[in-house]
Design a protein around this motif. Sequence first.
Motif, mmCIF file in Angstrom:
data_model
loop_
_atom_site.group_PDB
_atom_site.id
_atom_site.type_symbol
_atom_site.label_atom_id
_atom_site.label_comp_id
_atom_site.label_asym_id
_atom_site.label_seq_id
_atom_site.Cartn_x
_atom_site.Cartn_y
_atom_site.Cartn_z
ATOM 1 N N GLY A 19 20.630 -70.963 -77.139
ATOM 2 C CA GLY A 19 20.110 -69.807 -77.854
ATOM 3 C C GLY A 19 18.593 -69.820 -77.937
ATOM 4 O O GLY A 19 17.941 -68.768 -77.796
ATOM 5 N N GLN A 20 18.027 -70.992 -78.121
ATOM 6 C CA GLN A 20 16.565 -71.109 -78.159
ATOM 7 C C GLN A 20 15.956 -70.778 -76.792
ATOM 8 O O GLN A 20 14.941 -70.073 -76.698
ATOM 9 C CB GLN A 20 16.153 -72.522 -78.570
ATOM 10 N N LEU A 21 16.594 -71.254 -75.727
ATOM 11 C CA LEU A 21 16.076 -70.960 -74.386
ATOM 12 C C LEU A 21 16.243 -69.483 -74.040
ATOM 13 O O LEU A 21 15.393 -68.908 -73.347
ATOM 14 C CB LEU A 21 16.786 -71.829 -73.349
ATOM 15 N N LEU A 22 17.310 -68.874 -74.517
ATOM 16 C CA LEU A 22 17.470 -67.430 -74.311
ATOM 17 C C LEU A 22 16.336 -66.665 -74.994
ATOM 18 O O LEU A 22 15.819 -65.681 -74.459
ATOM 19 C CB LEU A 22 18.820 -66.963 -74.863
ATOM 20 N N ARG A 23 15.949 -67.139 -76.164
ATOM 21 C CA ARG A 23 14.837 -66.509 -76.877
ATOM 22 C C ARG A 23 13.536 -66.660 -76.088
ATOM 23 O O ARG A 23 12.750 -65.720 -75.964
ATOM 24 C CB ARG A 23 14.700 -67.148 -78.262
#
Length: 207
Positions: free
Chosen positions: A140-144
């Motif tokens: 989720g952090q990398l998607l952000r």
Amino acid sequence: MPKKVDHEARRREIAEAVLRLAAADGLESVSLRQVAAEAGISMGAVQHYFRTKDDMLGFALEHLARRREDRITARLSAGGAVPTVRELVRVSALEVLPTDEPSRADYLAGIAFFIRALREPRTAGLLTEGAPKLYDFFAGQLLRAQAAGELAEGADPYREVVLLWSMVDGQSSALLLGECSAEDAVATIEYHLDRLFLPVEAPVTMG
């Protein structure tokens, strides 16, 4: 007046004793009596807080995760600014590497739980339950970061998370066996992150 006991603090003390024993000698020979001696309390007191050895070990495993999270949070908040996704990922990965005594003890304790999980379904369930949550959080952090244009083109956030933690595990094992130095292990993680994240341009100043 009888001394008031902080029951949650006492449970944490017992968990710390379990983790010290696990890091030093593994879990297979750890008994309630040994834990009581390590914690400096009676075996009856240990049994008062944990009905079974499995209950005690489950709490100790949760405490291990919280202890690591607390160190990561402290490092991220030390600078005072909101961390970037890259810094969040970097600090989290480097904190797991056994490069100093606290992280080494945590990693060895984790290995002890892993070995126990190979033969004990309850411990296996606790370990496998945590992995998807870890991957989902960092994906989720990398998607952000990807949405903000901060990731290399074509990067798959979920696969990159799997690669990163596989790399951390590999470098950690190499560190414990003396196959590489702490500096080399850190450099390998940094190298991977430099390929994954695009460089951030410095703000243009007028003058």
